[in-house]
Design an enzyme around this catalytic site. Structure first.
Site, PDB file in Angstrom:
ATOM      1  N   GLU A  63     -12.742  -2.223  11.967  1.00  0.00           N
ATOM      2  CA  GLU A  63     -12.717  -1.480  10.710  1.00  0.00           C
ATOM      3  C   GLU A  63     -13.852  -1.889   9.773  1.00  0.00           C
ATOM      4  OE1 GLU A  63      -9.010  -1.873   8.636  1.00  0.00           O
ATOM      5  OE2 GLU A  63      -9.727  -0.820   6.854  1.00  0.00           O
ATOM      6  N   GLU A  72       0.819  -1.217   0.000  1.00  0.00           N
ATOM      7  CA  GLU A  72       0.000   0.000   0.000  1.00  0.00           C
ATOM      8  C   GLU A  72       0.852   1.265   0.000  1.00  0.00           C
ATOM      9  OE1 GLU A  72      -4.083  -1.213   2.170  1.00  0.00           O
ATOM     10  OE2 GLU A  72      -2.440  -0.827   3.557  1.00  0.00           O
ATOM     11  N   ASP A 103      -8.397  -8.691   3.739  1.00  0.00           N
ATOM     12  CA  ASP A 103      -8.131  -7.591   4.683  1.00  0.00           C
ATOM     13  C   ASP A 103      -9.182  -7.505   5.780  1.00  0.00           C
ATOM     14  OD1 ASP A 103      -7.067  -5.420   5.915  1.00  0.00           O
ATOM     15  OD2 ASP A 103      -7.681  -3.964   4.415  1.00  0.00           O
TER      16      ASP A 103
END
Lengths: 717, 717
Positions: B411, B309, B383
């Site tokens: 998240e 990332e 993820d």
């Protein structure tokens, strides 16, 4: 090395495990048990028979406050009477509600107090004496109750004397510079207390404690959002969130304001312009305002920063501040809303002296603003410096309603690591004589006086509140919130009296302790000025975050550099604002301009604010300017150390958690004071090449060391 | 409209004013007074004679914890014995310290427990029975004490039985994704608890409570900083700050780790390269590490996110992960430090299937890493989705030590507005059979087993902790912190047992209440999967903030879009990862690959994770795939409503503050569940044009409405 850490560790775990730990959350509303037997009997007697003359949301919160106070002070609940006679002892209500038991004279006296005033005292009715707390409106009654509880805590309550009071200023307001992402510009106490993401569904109980604290000081307005505004706050989604807060605050007499981004018609309205004279723009704001009032019928209004530091404003469209403000004011007027327009303006083009800009822009507009517009003026012309002469706009316009903007958050005054009590600074500003509009005028009188009966008066303070458990980061930051509230209510109050009260509410009634803490607090501002910017120096701190000294800051926009403000060179130092310089002095009344234009007559605290003088200029005490500067810096450090010693002497008299909290921060403050002194003196010495006066402590590091320090994640940016 | 607001307002002020208000700050260490007389007598008896076999910092914190617990549970302080015989009842010490009173067998049994293990139980010595809490090291003893206090709170303490335990994993670690400016990536509980600006001078008492909470769970390592790292944390100024935390945490057995930005040699070292084979770079890291250990002699090591990332890494210099990791590991090795390298890697070039990338990069490097390197692998290959099959790297490499990375912060699982208990999800992953390296292998066994005696094992969890008063934003977020700690200690624990314990510690021992809350908690994860991503759907949430549904997200990088993952078209839906598709399935053991490659054999919960199937594919219950998807979404909403009803039935049994806190959040959760269902079904229907099944609630809004929602200031980004 190992030992001190271990000690501090053990101390800390000791602190945590103290079941009575005081983390400062309760502020000045701690309601400690009453020790004095006589006072206790008096209070208990009253709380054993509480009668309310009516019912409304504000009385509900009064009841809750009485219950909390009573449980803490007396370890019992109040007893409510169902009838006004019989067993009742304490009467609570409005003048209207109590009219049958008040004489016409009493009614007249109370009426005189005006909207938020209150009267409390003994009331004889049918031969029996009651104690009454009476407002002209329910919120006034609430203020009276808070004042009564305050008098109990400070042991000044006397049931036979009459106390009445009323605010000298209509709008007593906190300005939060809180962003929608919960960062806080110039915030040093954690994140924003406004949890926008979880509103409206999730209501943090802290919102109520915030309202209580404000109401207990008489603060009756809050602007929730940063003046560097985000237009999203004006969208329907956010209005629903704001409505929840407004509903919670209403019983506490607090109105909600929002900041309005001038370019909102473009950002959220789909328009191509934000020209205040454009019919579509006018329509956008009208409709937006109507929508706002549909959610919040008593919405306070908008606070606007326009054409300042890059914020959008009417100038983009060739319109002036009045045209911008009036357009918004017209949208608000039908609903009774206020439009507060900030005078802190400076354009992208650097003026010869930023000091002059507000007057240059606003004097020509005097009389051009609508009745529901207030121009909110910072206390000084630059930017919340450690010390500033009062802003020359106060007294310079007679047909424009000016409000005061103080900064409670300590952007330039030690942030959250320094004890700097701001009341003396605010008092100094408020009591400054303006000589305009009349010879006896002061900044306070200008702020207190409506220019006509249609206008409201305003004092605003930029909040120092965040999610830190003690609200303000530094425990003594609470005193600044407190003092602001008190001065907004009565700008002529003495800061010593406020200090005294806050200390008692916070640390109890020991007079020895109070006197020590009072000395620390009352001397702290002068100490900070000494070790930061003595003799009228200003704006010489680190760039952007404003943390620590940065007299060497240069490069980029001129009026964002330190050099622009101190103008030190081999010959001298200071900003010439007399007629031989920028002539900013001419913006003040002639009485002031004349006195201050003479470097031997101007109060020395403003010397270098207005004069560029040679390093060997003689001060009143006979020292050269350079020696005087050095001695002031050194004195500031010494005063900071004295504060530290005074605090150390209080060990054992203050609960360990708060003691250690302040102890740690005072140690930081001493280091920071030394840092300021060393960095500034080394820098100025590198310019003037003069020796340090003998009596001054010599810096340990060198200038390069101080210049090399970086604080990339300093808070509040 | 007016009424409900008033009610809620009164409720809220009622909450605040409750003197016994429980704000959740104390976590599971609340130490309520013991009600059971027999238990109370037993505990009092022991605390009336506490004898410590020695003295050290850890025993100091044990003493403080016993004092706190005793004062709360018994309203008295413990009484310390000065001699081990005489009046002593409770013996506390290490095996070594107690060797004279332990039989050789007992010593052997305790030694077997290993480094952090503990033994507690009755010990007969010279005819008298004592109760002993014994560790192999002082921290083991601390764990034993916490376990004993836990047993008292959960009423399971029995002074005649022996309890011993030891962790199955060496390094039990929290990963804070906290930035140096106090924002927290994927943080939903306020700001970072690390007040970097005021460290080292100001030490927040909260740091101690944080350490206590972790130690009570056996967590023995914390990485303080975000894996998207800032090199500044490695500067001397910051080391001084970190040292303060390390000193505070040490007595609690907690080691401090930091994230190392791979490009630090450039950013803070003045070098032109960060090439891991460059001698100057090697020197930089060696010296940096030496400096770090000069401040913190037991510094844990570095955690690194590299070439993922956009983070810098060895690939920039043509080096592989092993070359990057080993260079850092070599710098740490002389000091006993660990280098933890994350396997969550994906490059800027979008692979055909991101699912495969970690295996593609790490399998070829198997056996190439130093002994002090651990590769930290997320539980699944994408993820932290609401549900993922276990990561195919587990079991695929035999000569590389793998650690587990769970995400405690929610998240993708409701952030701070939803009650989603994660233990069942983690249990599902840990108990998954890998069939590699042996037929009986599970993810847990892979994680628990050191590849040789030089290696340490690791379970890490991404923290959900912030400055919110209750630490985790949502009260039930505390359960996820708790469960993580317990599973890191013993990955084979049953999530039901953990749930049970946490409920008792948090809400008390009422069995009816416990059983209701347990049902809510244990069903909450499946509910969330149902209303978010049933049947193996994944990564269809809002872009960037990941708040709410976003199945329509498209544009930009392919594998950051929802379309890339759900691949819905008029014919079908799902990601074909079989041999006819990306063949990611081939990364699993053949036993798995074979079973899961058949859409009729694969567990349906993973169906669309691995298969692209027609909308009329028949599910096991006979429904078509479309009807099944719709029913799962609807079932999720129903389950969320059931949770809400269950909680409502507990009114009066839970203190009003916590009750109302959860009540409000559950109302938000139901809304969010409906939003997920409606948005996803409307979107998929717009693709397949099929009718909703009759039994499904029809959405109120339309797809355009859901697509129009924006959350520009959602937290955690």
């Amino acid at each position: 090395m190992r030992k001190p850490v271990l000690l501090s560790f053990l101390l800390l775990i000791g602190l945590f495990f103290n079941a009575l730990a005081n983390d400062g959350y309760k502020l000045w509303l701690d309601y400690q048990p009453i020790q004095d037997p006589e006072l206790k009997t008096q209070v208990k007697n009253l709380l054993d028979g509480v009668f309310f003359y009516g019912e409304n949301d504000t009385y509900q919160v009064i009841k809750k406050e009485l219950e909390l106070a009573s449980e803490n002070m007396l370890d019992q609940s109040p007893i409510y009477s169902q009838e006004r006679l019989g067993n009742s002892k304490l009467w609570i209500g409005t003048r209207d509600q109590l009219s049958q038991v008040l004489s016409l004279t009493q009614q007249g006296e109370i009426r005189e107090l005006g909207a938020d005033g209150y009267w409390r005292g003994p009331l004889v009715f049918e031969g029996k004496t009651y104690y009454a707390i009476i407002g002209n409106n329910p919120v006034g009654t609430l203020y009276g109750v808070f004042n009564w509880l305050n008098s109990i805590q400070t042991k000044t309550f006397n049931s036979s004397s009459i106390i009445s009071d009323s605010p000298k200023v209509k709008v007593r307001m906190l300005n939060h510079w809180d962003n929608l992402d919960r960062t806080v510009e110039r915030g040093y106490a954690g994140a924003s207390i406004w949890d926008w993401h979880r509103l409206p569904g999730y209501v943090d109980p802290r919102y109520i404690d915030y309202a209580r604290a404000n109401a207990s000081l008489g603060i009756n307005a809050v602007s929730l959002t940063n003046v560097n505004a985000n237009a999203l706050i004006l969208t329907t989604d956010f209005m629903k969130k704001v409505k929840v807060l407004a509903d919670l605050f209403r019983p506490y007499g607090i109105k909600v304001f929002l900041t309005a981004r001038f370019s909102a018609p473009i950002q959220i309205g789909g328009l191509k312009t934000a020209d205040p004279l454009d019919p579509e723009v006018i329509k956008f704001w009208k409709e937006k305002t109507v929508e706002m009032y549909s959610f919040i019928p008593d919405f306070g209004g908008f606070l606007v920063k326009a054409n300042s530091e890059g914020q959008p404003g009417p100038h983009e469209y060739g319109r002036n501040h009045a045209e911008g403000a009036n357009m918004l004011a017209d949208a608000l007027a039908p609903h009774g809303g206020l439009l507060i327009w900030r005078a802190f303006v400076y354009s992208h083009e650097v003026d010869e002296d930023r000091h002059k800009q507000a007057n240059l822009e606003f004097e020509p507009l005097d009389g051009k603003f609508r009745d529901n517009v207030i121009i909110q003026v910072k206390n000084g012309a630059i930017d919340f410096q450690p010390r500033e002469p009062f802003h020359p706009l106060f007294g310079a316009v007679n047909h424009t309603q000016l409000g005061m903007e103080f900064q409670i958050t300590q952007e330039y005054l030690g942030q959250a690591t320094q004890l700097v009590f701001l009341a003396p600074m605010w008092e100094e500003v408020l009591k400054s004589k303006t000589f305009q509009p009349s010879q006896s005028s002061t900044v306070a009188s200008v702020v207190e006086t409506p220019i006509n009966e249609n206008h409201k008066t305003l004092i605003a303070g930029v909040s120092n509140i965040g999610t830190d458990r003690n609200w303000t980061g530094h425990l003594f930051g609470q005193a600044n919130w407190y003092a602001f509230g008190k001065l907004a209510w009565d700008p002529e109050l003495d800061s010593k009296a406020i200090t005294d009260e806050w200390i008692k509410l916070t640390f109890g009634n020991s007079s020895e302790l109070a006197s020590k803490i009072e000395t620390m607090m009352l001397e702290s501002h002068e100490a900070a000025v000494d070790y930061m910017t003595p003799l009228g120096l200003h704006h010489i701190m680190g760039r952007s975050h404003h943390y620590g000294p940065g007299p060497w800051v240069t490069g980029g926009r001129a009026d964002w550099t330190s050099l622009y403000y101190h103008r030190a060179d081999s010959l001298g130092i200071g900003f010439d604002r007399t007629s031989s310089g920028s002539d900013a002095l001419a913006q003040y009344a002639p009485e002031i301009a004349q006195e201050w234009s003479d470097p031997n007559q101007i109060p020395e605290k403003f010397l270098l604010w207005f004069h560029h003088l040679p390093w060997d200029f003689k001060l009143k005490n006979g020292m050269t300017l350079w020696d005087g500067i050095a001695n002031h810096y050194d004195l500031g450090v010494k005063k900071a150390r004295e504060m530290q010693q005074t605090w150390a002497s209080l060990k054992g008299e203050i609960d360990p958690e708060r003691f250690h909290h302040v102890e740690q921060l005072l140690a930081i403050q001493v280091e920071e004071a030394e840092w300021w002194r060393n960095a500034c003196l080394l820098y100025f010495q590198s310019i003037n090449h003069l020796p340090f006066p003998d009596n001054i402590e010599k810096p340990e590091g060198d200038l390069e060391y101080y210049k090399s320090l970086r604080f990339p994640n300093a808070p509040g940016i």
